[in-house]
Design an enzyme around this catalytic site. Structure first.
Site, PDB file in Angstrom:
ATOM      1  N   MET A  77       0.822  -1.211   0.000  1.00 32.75           N
ATOM      2  CA  MET A  77       0.000   0.000   0.000  1.00 32.75           C
ATOM      3  C   MET A  77       0.860   1.267   0.000  1.00 32.75           C
ATOM      4  O   MET A  77       2.065   1.223   0.196  1.00 32.75           O
ATOM      5  CB  MET A  77      -0.920   0.001   1.216  1.00 32.75           C
ATOM      6  CG  MET A  77      -1.934  -1.136   1.226  1.00 32.75           C
ATOM      7  SD  MET A  77      -2.994  -1.128   2.687  1.00 32.75           S
ATOM      8  CE  MET A  77      -3.970   0.355   2.423  1.00 32.75           C
ATOM      9  N   HIS A  78       0.213   2.380  -0.239  1.00 37.24           N
ATOM     10  CA  HIS A  78       0.731   3.744  -0.019  1.00 37.24           C
ATOM     11  C   HIS A  78       1.769   4.245  -1.023  1.00 37.24           C
ATOM     12  O   HIS A  78       2.106   5.426  -1.015  1.00 37.24           O
ATOM     13  CB  HIS A  78       1.353   3.882   1.378  1.00 37.24           C
ATOM     14  CG  HIS A  78       0.544   3.329   2.495  1.00 37.24           C
ATOM     15  ND1 HIS A  78      -0.745   3.727   2.748  1.00 37.24           N
ATOM     16  CD2 HIS A  78       0.846   2.394   3.441  1.00 37.24           C
ATOM     17  CE1 HIS A  78      -1.203   3.065   3.807  1.00 37.24           C
ATOM     18  NE2 HIS A  78      -0.259   2.249   4.237  1.00 37.24           N
ATOM     19  N   ASP A 233      -2.641  -5.092   0.237  1.00 33.25           N
ATOM     20  CA  ASP A 233      -2.148  -6.402   0.667  1.00 33.25           C
ATOM     21  C   ASP A 233      -2.820  -6.935   1.925  1.00 33.25           C
ATOM     22  O   ASP A 233      -3.139  -8.125   2.009  1.00 33.25           O
ATOM     23  CB  ASP A 233      -0.629  -6.387   0.827  1.00 33.25           C
ATOM     24  CG  ASP A 233      -0.106  -5.250   1.699  1.00 33.25           C
ATOM     25  OD1 ASP A 233      -0.918  -4.466   2.241  1.00 33.25           O
ATOM     26  OD2 ASP A 233       1.120  -5.133   1.837  1.00 33.25           O
TER      27      ASP A 233
END
EC number: 2.7.1.17
Length: 495
Positions: A77-78, A233
């Site tokens: 992520m991110h 995830d």
């Protein structure tokens, strides 16, 4: 058959399941991370696409992929993947564990107080929004060319289909999504100089977002299959482990460590450094505590002493060592829960001439477990308590580590079939859900049928005899960060 592609930090995994949800095959390809400066963490998006080609090539050697019906995606992520108007990558992706945007985080919270309220989360360097503010201030020539921002797995979806898409579980980690509406928020985007024109369309994780383009199908030697949006995830890992309803939870021992619980609504609790995001399935949300260096701590130590992780674990198990006076803080990439401190450092304390490799290895396993207890306490303060936890991620393969975590958390831990590939399994399940949903089937009925908990391979109960040892050591662990924080800040100014 259904294919799940899980784009992690250290590698890309491909997992294939049948229409009953059974895992038929899995393959993986390693990825490298670049750290050009202290606290920086970057990755080349083009390496993700090459890894995708390589993994599918390996899977071709295992199974007849002409029987595939759909592809699902999961990913770290991110990460900020920046594209120009032609869809070309402008710079390396700034990853989730990058700490360079600490100043931008503080500025955003000071300048846009409504940001926390609208996103439901604190502004942290790991999230995507402050990374874009950093690029705007430090790489204006890149920001000027910026046309689109994609998350890592969404870049793969773009390469697969030619369409820009995301899902609400992954998008919630950008700080541009309103988790209650599950869509981009114009006010949040404006805080970093962006508009909805810069963003992909947001879908539920099981929604179809396109089919393989002719070019991608040819490169992968696959038919023009449908592709679903997928999930971040951790949300995908929850789908893989059947953690889909309020009151359920899991712990993930991947590169990072995650403590994940499902909620029936968006329950923001930023004051406890708890992340409150959307689930990858409709009408569900989740809360998370995150430690930035989970299994990565053990991988780092193994590399440092020129051993493999299995060698360290085997030696420790053979030694039968259960207690050590060595204490380890796993803050190799800073820390999120509960400190939100990108400058926090990893530390060994209590080393003597009598300290051996096994004692240090044990302290690493304990330190990561203590960081997960920090997450559990933060979630409990936010009103999220579960009685039983599934355990997923590569680190979960170690029975010894699972026992330590069960003792430290004082919880029953369940290791399930597929736990080492939870997000990839979840991505494959989302592909199955999406393909079945496209035939007009009810999504809630499909979730109940296909998102069940896999078979139990092992379970671990807390050991009452070890309780006092871990309680006393955890108290020391907690105090160590606060005692050494001024020293860490002074050391950071030397580099």
């Amino acid at each position: 058959m259904y294919l799940g592609l899980d784009l992690g930090t250290s590698g890309l995994k491909g997992v294939i399941i049948d229409d009953k949800g059974n895992v038929l095959a899995q393959e993986s390809v390693s990825l490298s991370v670049s750290s050009p400066c202290a606290t920086w963490s970057e990755q080349d998006p083009l390496s993700w696409w090459q890894a995708c080609i390589d993994v599918i090539q390996q899977l071709h050697q295992r199974l007849d992929l002409s029987k595939l019906k759909a592809i699902g995606l999961s990913g770290q992520m991110h990460g900020a993947t920046l594209l120009d108007a032609q869809g070309d990558v402008l710079r390396p992706c700034i990853l989730w564990n990058d700490g360079r945007s600490q100043m931008q985080c503080q500025d955003l919270m000071n300048t846009f107080p409504e940001l926390i309220e609208r996103s439901g989360n604190l502004v942290m360097p790991g999230f995507t929004a402050p990374k874009i503010r950093w690029v705007k201030e430090n790489e204006p020539e890149v920001f000027e060319k910026l046309a689109f921002v994609l998350l890592p797995k969404d870049y793969l979806a773009y390469r697969l289909t030619g369409f820009m898409s995301s899902d609400c579980s992954d998008a919630a980690g950008t700080l541009w999504l309103n988790p209650e509406t599950r869509q981009w928020d114009d006010v949040l985007l404006a805080a970093t100089g962006l508009t909805q024109a810069n963003m992909p369309k947001v879908h539920e994780g099981c929604d179809l977002v396109g089919v393989l383009s002719e070019e991608s199908a040819q490169a992968l030697n696959l038919p023009e299959l449908p592709v679903v949006a997928g999930g971040g995830d951790n949300a995908a890992g929850a789908v893989g482990m059947g953690v889909t309803n309020a009151g359920q939870g899991f712990v993930s021992l991947g590169t990072s460590g995650v403590y994940f619980t499902v909620s029936e609504s968006h329950k923001a609790n930023p004051e406890n450094t708890v992340h409150a995001f959307c689930h990858a399935l409709p009408n569900r949300w989740h809360q998370m505590g995150v430690t930035l260096s989970g299994a990565n701590s053990l991988a780092w130590f193994a590399k440092l002493v020129d051993k493999t992780v299995p060698e360290l674990l085997d030696a420790l198990e053979e030694s039968e060592l259960q207690r050590t006076s060595v204490l380890f803080l796993p803050y190799l990439n800073g820390e999120r829960t509960p400190h939100n401190d990108p400058l926090a450092n990893g530390q060994f304390v209590g080393l003597t001439n009598a300290t051996d490799l096994n004692g240090m290895t044990l302290s690493v396993l304990e330190g990561v477990a203590f960081s997960l207890l920090d997450c559990q306490n933060a979630l409990a303060n936010a009103g999220s308590i579960v009685d039983e936890l599934s355990l997923i991620g590569g680190g979960a393969r170690s029975a010894m580590w699972r026992k330590i975590i069960a003792n430290v958390l004082d919880k029953r831990l369940i290791y399930r079939d597929g736990g080492d590939v939870g997000p990839g399994l979840g991505a494959a399940r989302l592909a199955l859900l999406g393909e079945q949903q496209s035939q007009g089937k009810d999504i809630e009925e499909l979730i109940a049928e296909y998102c069940t908990m896999p078979d139990i391979l092992a379970s671990h109960e807390p050991d009452e005899e070890m309780k006092v040892y871990y309680q006393r050591k955890y108290e020391l662990y907690q105090s160590l960060y606060h005692v050494t924080k001024p020293l860490n800040e002074a050391l950071s100014n030397l580099s």
